[in-house]
Design a protein around this motif. Structure first.
Motif, PDB file in Angstrom:
ATOM      1  N   ILE A 132      -3.482  -3.357   0.694  1.00 34.29           N
ATOM      2  CA  ILE A 132      -2.167  -2.786   0.387  1.00 34.29           C
ATOM      3  C   ILE A 132      -1.587  -2.094   1.619  1.00 34.29           C
ATOM      4  N   ILE A 133      -2.438  -1.341   2.330  1.00 33.16           N
ATOM      5  CA  ILE A 133      -1.976  -0.650   3.547  1.00 33.16           C
ATOM      6  C   ILE A 133      -1.451  -1.660   4.567  1.00 33.16           C
ATOM      7  N   LYS A 134      -2.202  -2.728   4.775  1.00 33.00           N
ATOM      8  CA  LYS A 134      -1.805  -3.730   5.767  1.00 33.00           C
ATOM      9  C   LYS A 134      -0.507  -4.433   5.361  1.00 33.00           C
ATOM     10  N   PHE A 167      -3.908   4.641   9.214  1.00 34.04           N
ATOM     11  CA  PHE A 167      -3.377   5.409   8.077  1.00 34.04           C
ATOM     12  C   PHE A 167      -2.092   6.152   8.456  1.00 34.04           C
ATOM     13  N   LYS A 168      -1.500   5.784   9.598  1.00 37.15           N
ATOM     14  CA  LYS A 168      -0.292   6.478  10.052  1.00 37.15           C
ATOM     15  C   LYS A 168       0.871   6.299   9.080  1.00 37.15           C
ATOM     16  N   ASN A 169       0.852   5.205   8.350  1.00 40.49           N
ATOM     17  CA  ASN A 169       1.948   4.903   7.429  1.00 40.49           C
ATOM     18  C   ASN A 169       1.596   5.252   5.977  1.00 40.49           C
ATOM     19  N   VAL A 170       0.494   5.989   5.796  1.00 41.30           N
ATOM     20  CA  VAL A 170       0.006   6.278   4.444  1.00 41.30           C
ATOM     21  C   VAL A 170       0.417   7.686   4.021  1.00 41.30           C
ATOM     22  N   VAL A 171       0.905   7.796   2.784  1.00 40.44           N
ATOM     23  CA  VAL A 171       1.208   9.070   2.137  1.00 40.44           C
ATOM     24  C   VAL A 171       0.271   9.205   0.941  1.00 40.44           C
TER      25      VAL A 171
END
Length: 638
Positions: free
Chosen positions: A37-39, A76-80
């Motif tokens: 999902i992150i990718k 994880f830079k784009n993860v909230v």
């Protein structure tokens, strides 16, 4: 497997369930789904919004995510993130804080922006909580909702801290914790009295808005509540059942957590089976218990009406099956746990030779021996076997602080009565009193206090073993180092524990070993102690005595082996039950009110007697002789 067969096998299950061989492979699979999902969203330039859980269950997932970051470049830079819950009140820097947990297991090890991390604040003034909860909901909505929510499940059936009675449309709010939930958390807080009464939690309605929901559960402790959540009726009494309404949920389980599901526990109700000896024994005993009938009174109609027609057809006639299982159960009963000398042992659970065996009873805590198998322990000593007992840990965490002070006061008074003044003992006493005045929940004691508490339990264990009939040369205190090390970190080496155990085994060269076999908690002391013993035996496997050594497992005072699992059952007379009780009473620090009683209010001796009398009652109901009590064992095959 054809789709029709799969549907048939899972027809009792009201939501999707995926079962893995163990929690490690399951955790990796969940981590891989999160990584995917992150990718995917990162490639689209979109934020990834994750709902995260705490507790033992997701640790393996977080470990794998950290590995993916370190070794495979997962960013994880784009993860909230939004965490499910937090105790209230709770200092955010306290060891029990979920903020501390999340940074320890995940956030400190990946490149997530701290501004993107959201965890309920347990330090708020109570008047500010309602506004905080509303803001928490609005933040989730502002990010477009949760892409994935991972969940554990409590033994009350709670998800997050949504306890029984929670509404399906509930939002983030302050809740009161169930007593069972607080009891389960007692060890982390140094006793149930120190566990907060309340918590801030996302609501069930909040969880439901996630585009994907994964509920994870490991180990047999979760098996019964998983069955209710997956196969039971939807009810506010078990909040996890609300997940049956979701089209986006999946339960991810290890085999132990799935073990109570119909397709695993009673597979004959959902599919044709391969009827081996173990399954036949389980099915016949289940049928007799279900109908409350002795095994020898079961009929063809009973088999046919309860999903066992295939068994009756393939292995019948039914009466022959009944006799076969009755005899197998009868052959588990023996008054000679060390083997009966000069007897035909072909139908007995233990060998006749050698007539006098060298035996080691391994006891993870200093009272497990007499609580769990005290009657058998006494019988082995009475029948002349060379019996040793090995207390694997000090058990020093389970002694009340005021008991420790009382024993030091006794030592000081004794020295004074002998006109001796020991300033060192006074110094230890004063330091201990000062420390205990400001001691925080679950704070580790100074080494001197730990030593005092360990000596208290050592003295009690010696008294119990002597009462059984052992001399001091046969009483061994291993004091395995892992027990104190794990108070600092769960990641410890067990090498010196293994070496100490190997030394004792080589010294005694036992024909028989008894070990605690309660593995429901994979991180518990019983399981760790068994793993150390097992590794020790593996390393010694080339020695001749190991090839002739039998390992018997016993269970604790909380529950017993299932009847179909039992391979040796030792009946106790009323007098032997009384002697066992007296041996348990030697452990005075555990009497009346132990430090960690679990969710069972009974004293240990009461639990032990109820457990063994229940085993005897079950055997009698199945059509076998009626005994006062019975202690059960399962042989572990190397």
């Amino acid at each position: 497997m054809p789709r029709l067969n799969l549907l048939e096998e899972t027809r009792f299950e009201k939501l999707p369930v995926k079962v893995y061989p163990d929690m490690y492979s399951a955790s990796k699979a969940v981590a891989q789904r999160i990584a995917a999902i992150i990718k995917q969203k990162t490639q689209k330039g979109e934020k990834v919004v994750l709902g995260l859980a705490t507790g033992v269950t997701p640790i393996g997932v977080y470990n794998e995510l950290v590995r993916l970051y370190r070794e495979e470049g997962l960013s994880f830079k784009n993860v909230v993130t939004f965490n499910l819950d937090e105790y209230y009140p709770m200092n955010p820097e306290a060891p029990q804080s979920y903020k501390v947990f999340m940074y320890k297991h995940l956030f400190d090890h990946v490149d997530i922006d701290p501004q993107n991390v959201h965890i309920p604040d347990g330090a708020l003034a109570q008047d500010d909580i309602a506004a905080f909860c509303l803001d928490y909901e609005q933040k989730i909505t502002a990010y477009g909702g949760l892409d994935l929510q991972i969940l554990g499940i409590g033994r009350t059936g709670h998800i997050g801290f949504n306890e029984p009675g929670s509404a399906p449309n509930s939002g983030t709010r302050l809740v009161t914790l169930d007593e069972l939930t607080r009891g389960d958390a007692a060890h982390d807080f140094g006793g149930k009295a120190n566990v907060p009464l309340k918590a801030i939690t996302m609501g069930i309605g909040t969880i439901f808005k996630a585009r994907e929901i994964i509920l994870m559960a490991w180990n047999a402790k979760k098996a019964e509540i998983i069955k209710k959540a997956v196969e039971g009726e939807i009810s506010s009494d078990i909040p996890a059942t609300y997940l049956q309404h979701s089209d986006n949920v999946e339960f991810v389980l290890d085999i132990a957590a799935a073990s109570a599901l119909t397709r695993f526990n009673t597979p004959w109700l959902v599919k044709d089976c391969i009827w081996d000896e173990w399954l036949i024994k389980k099915a016949v005993i289940w049928l007799a218990k279900t109908l409350n009938k002795p095994i020898l009174k079961l009929t063809d109609e009973d088999y046919n009406n309860h999903g066992m027609a295939q068994l009756a057809t393939e292995k019948g006639p039914v009466y022959d099956i009944n006799i076969h299982i009755f005899n197998k159960l009868q052959h588990t009963i023996t008054g000679w746990p060390g083997g009966k000398p000069n007897a035909d042992d072909s139908q007995r659970p233990e060998r006749a030779e050698p007539a006098k065996k060298r035996v080691i009873v391994f006891s993870p805590h200093p009272d497990d021996d007499v609580i769990s198998m005290g009657g058998t322990f006494i019988r082995l000593a009475d029948q002349g076997h060379d019996v040793h007992v090995a207390y694997q840990t000090s058990g020093n965490t389970a002694v009340w602080d005021d008991d420790a002070l009382r024993f030091v006061e006794f030592a000081m008074d004794f020295l004074q009565s002998q006109n001796t003044d020991d300033q060192k003992i006074k110094s230890i006493y004063n330091a201990a009193r000062n420390f205990l005045k400001t001691k925080q929940p679950n704070e580790r004691d100074p080494q001197e206090v730990e030593t005092i508490k360990g000596l208290i339990r050592k003295g009690e264990a010696i008294a119990g073993a002597r009462f059984v009939g052992l001399d001091d040369a046969h009483i061994h205190f291993q004091n395995l180092p892992f027990y104190d090390r794990r108070k600092v970190s769960k990641e410890v080496s067990y090498e010196d524990d293994i070496l100490k155990t190997m030394t004792l085994l080589q010294q005694v060269k036992p024909h028989q070993i008894y070990s605690a076999g309660d593995f429901a908690d994979p991180h518990g002391t019983h399981k760790i102690c068994f793993d150390i013993l097992y590794e020790s035996l593996k390393r010694l496997s080339n020695e001749d005595w190991v090839k002739d050594c039998w390992l018997w497992l016993y269970r604790g005072a909380w529950h017993e082996f299932e009847t179909h699992e039992i391979e040796m059952c030792v009946p106790l007379s009323p007098k032997e039950v009384e002697r066992k009780r007296e041996a348990i009473f030697k452990h005075q620090s555990q009497k009346d009110r132990p430090v960690f009683p679990g969710d069972d209010a009974r004293e240990f001796w009461m639990r032990a007697e109820d457990r063994t009398s229940e085993t005897a009652k079950i055997y009698n109901q199945l059509g076998l002789a009626e005994y006062e009590a019975m202690e059960a064992f399962v042989r572990f095959k190397f």
